[in-house]
Scaffold this motif. Structure first.
Motif, short mmCIF file in Angstrom:
data_model
loop_
_atom_site.label_atom_id
_atom_site.label_comp_id
_atom_site.label_asym_id
_atom_site.label_seq_id
_atom_site.Cartn_x
_atom_site.Cartn_y
_atom_site.Cartn_z
N LEU A 24 0.84 -1.13 -0.09
CA LEU A 24 0.02 -0.03 0.11
C LEU A 24 0.64 1.27 -0.05
O LEU A 24 0.33 2.42 0.10
N LEU A 25 2.29 1.08 -0.25
CA LEU A 25 3.04 2.08 -0.08
C LEU A 25 2.66 3.52 -0.99
O LEU A 25 2.89 4.64 -0.78
N PRO A 26 2.36 3.39 -2.33
CA PRO A 26 2.09 4.38 -3.19
C PRO A 26 0.84 5.31 -2.51
O PRO A 26 1.08 6.59 -2.52
N THR A 27 -0.03 4.58 -2.18
CA THR A 27 -1.33 5.17 -1.70
C THR A 27 -1.28 5.94 -0.40
O THR A 27 -1.43 6.95 -0.03
N VAL A 218 6.85 6.29 -5.97
CA VAL A 218 6.19 7.64 -6.73
C VAL A 218 5.52 7.33 -7.97
O VAL A 218 4.90 8.13 -8.80
N SER A 219 4.89 5.88 -8.02
CA SER A 219 4.10 5.59 -9.08
C SER A 219 2.48 6.38 -9.25
O SER A 219 2.13 6.69 -10.23
N GLY A 220 2.29 6.68 -7.88
CA GLY A 220 1.04 7.40 -7.80
C GLY A 220 1.30 8.71 -8.43
O GLY A 220 0.35 9.52 -8.99
N VAL A 278 9.23 1.61 -19.20
CA VAL A 278 7.74 1.84 -19.69
C VAL A 278 6.96 2.83 -18.82
O VAL A 278 6.56 3.62 -19.29
N SER A 279 6.94 2.15 -17.65
CA SER A 279 6.01 2.92 -16.67
C SER A 279 6.38 4.10 -16.20
O SER A 279 5.66 5.16 -16.23
#
Length: 447
Positions: A24-27, A218-220, A278-279
């Motif tokens: 749940l790290l991103p959120t 940092v994906s979020g 890519v992401s």
């Protein structure tokens, strides 16, 4: 049905509670950034502090689980997780949030330590770790689908972790008082075995996790600011990505040891590096979703083989805990490293740096997997060169239980015995069988 009967579900539940915070790290980091007076870097630092506390629990307790007992430590860790994350979710005072997150992180790390130790003592550590990853992926996906509809509070992800710890608590009564239940665990003693392989694996897994969680942390923000997704759409992408991760875990469980360890670890890490590029460089929702989904499909597959590889190095689970704690260190540094790299080089530049680092660490990790190839995922079984473990053959063909060592038993050394060669027979010293005698032989005389 056999898998349902033999999977240690209380252990899987503890594994899930311990592993949920990194998932749940991103959120968690994103909501600390938007819901509290914190910058993106400061929010990443709080996430790193949480996971660093979790890693420290593993290093402190790696050799103490057997003495304290799995049940006692699991309950202690779950209680800390509930109190810490619960308190952090109910306040907006930044110092209290940080203190609660650190306390909860230590509790999560304690639960993870118990789970890792017990998994190493299982007859099939790969099955147990796969079931744990399957459970935590499903739960995290449900949280990502639910939380965006409940508001923008920073405490929602933290509350989800706290409630998971509370729900798992009753199941700890089914854990044993101690962890040394298998024959290998009872007989193993002395210094850590396979120190060189274990140290190499610990260092490389630390770097591997650092790269993964630098992007995950940092994906979020990539999805919101660079790919143009809304909050609900971003949660949907993460939920679908974790659902794809479920498929990856199921595939890893079905494959088991058929592919060995080297190919899933080496080739899987190389593919993950491409997904990260890519992401991180995505500027459209489609590109971002593609990268995230492909990455989350492969990540748990490789992770399950790394957990099994660490568990195979020591039947008492010490390497499993130490490698897991090293992984937690990398996870802990991930959010801060990702924030710093993206601030300095941009998201695309960060992706290239992380991918290059993954390709570098893939080489020594694959070397360790190849070096330990003689110790299959089921520790203690006998393997013919390039063949099937003898214990598996015995189970499939009905060989009596005493014909092969029990799965999980210590491997027996092979001893060479010198045997004197028999004297070669001389052909002329023998004749055909029957009453006739050889020519020239004296016959029986009269009495």
């Amino acid at each position: 049905m056999l898998a349902l009967r033999t999977t240690p579900w209380p252990l899987v539940a503890v594994f899930t509670a311990g592993y949920l915070p990194p998932y749940l790290l991103p959120t968690t980091v994103g909501r600390l950034d938007t819901g509290l007076p914190l910058s993106a870097t400061q929010a990443g630092a709080v996430g790193s502090a949480l996971l660093l506390s979790s890693a420290s629990a593993g290093f402190l307790l790696a050799s103490r689980v057997e003495r304290a007992g799995a049940r006692t430590l699991a309950r202690f860790g779950l209680a800390l997780a509930f109190l810490g994350y619960g308190a952090a979710s109910l306040t907006t005072a930044v110092p209290a949030v940080v203190a609660g997150a650190v306390l909860g992180g230590f509790g999560s790390g304690t639960a993870t330590t118990v789970a890792a130790t017990r998994i190493a003592a299982e007859r099939d550590p790969h099955r147990a770790s796969t079931a744990g990853l399957l459970s935590v992926s499903a739960l995290a996906g449900a949280v990502y689908l639910t939380v965006p509809h409940l508001g923008r509070s920073h405490g929602l992800p933290l509350a989800a972790i706290a409630l998971t710890a509370l729900a798992v608590w009753p199941l700890t009564g089914r854990l044993p008082a101690g962890t040394g239940t298998s024959p290998a665990a009872r007989t193993a003693s002395g210094p850590l075995p396979h120190r060189r392989s274990g140290l190499v694996l610990a260092v490389t897994v630390l770097c591997w996790s650092l790269a993964q969680n630098s992007l995950w942390g940092v994906s979020g923000r990539i999805g919101l600011t660079q790919a143009g997704l809304g909050d609900a759409a971003l949660g949907l992408v993460f939920a679908v990505a974790l659902g794809a991760g479920l498929m990856g875990v199921l595939a890893a469980g079905a494959l088991g040891p058929r592919l060995g360890r080297a190919m899933p670890v080496g080739a899987g890490t190389a593919l993950i590096a491409g997904c990260i590029v890519v992401s991180a460089s995505a500027t459209t929702p489609t590109a971002f979703a593609t990268g995230e989904i492909a990455w989350n499909t492969l990540y748990p597959v490789v992770l399950s083989y790394l957990i099994g590889l660490a568990a195979s190095l020591d039947a008492r689970g010490r390497w499993a805990v130490l490698v897991g704690s090293a992984s937690s260190l990398g996870t802990a540094a991930g959010p801060l490293a990702g924030s710093v790299l993206s601030a300095q080089a941009g998201y695309a530049g960060m992706g290239l740096v992380l991918a290059g680092g993954l390709l570098l660490v893939a080489v020594p990790m694959t070397a360790v997997a190849l070096h330990t190839g003689g110790r299959p995922l089921l520790p203690g079984t006998i393997r013919r060169r390039g063949g099937t473990p003898a214990a598996l053959v015995a189970a499939a063909t009905g060989t009596p239980s005493g014909a092969v060592p029990e799965v999980g038993a210590a491997e027996q050394p092979v001893v060479e015995i010198d045997v004197d060669a028999p004297a070669l027979a001389v052909r002329g010293a023998y004749d055909t069988a029957g009453p006739r005698q050889a020519a020239g032989a004296p016959g029986p005389g009269p009495g």
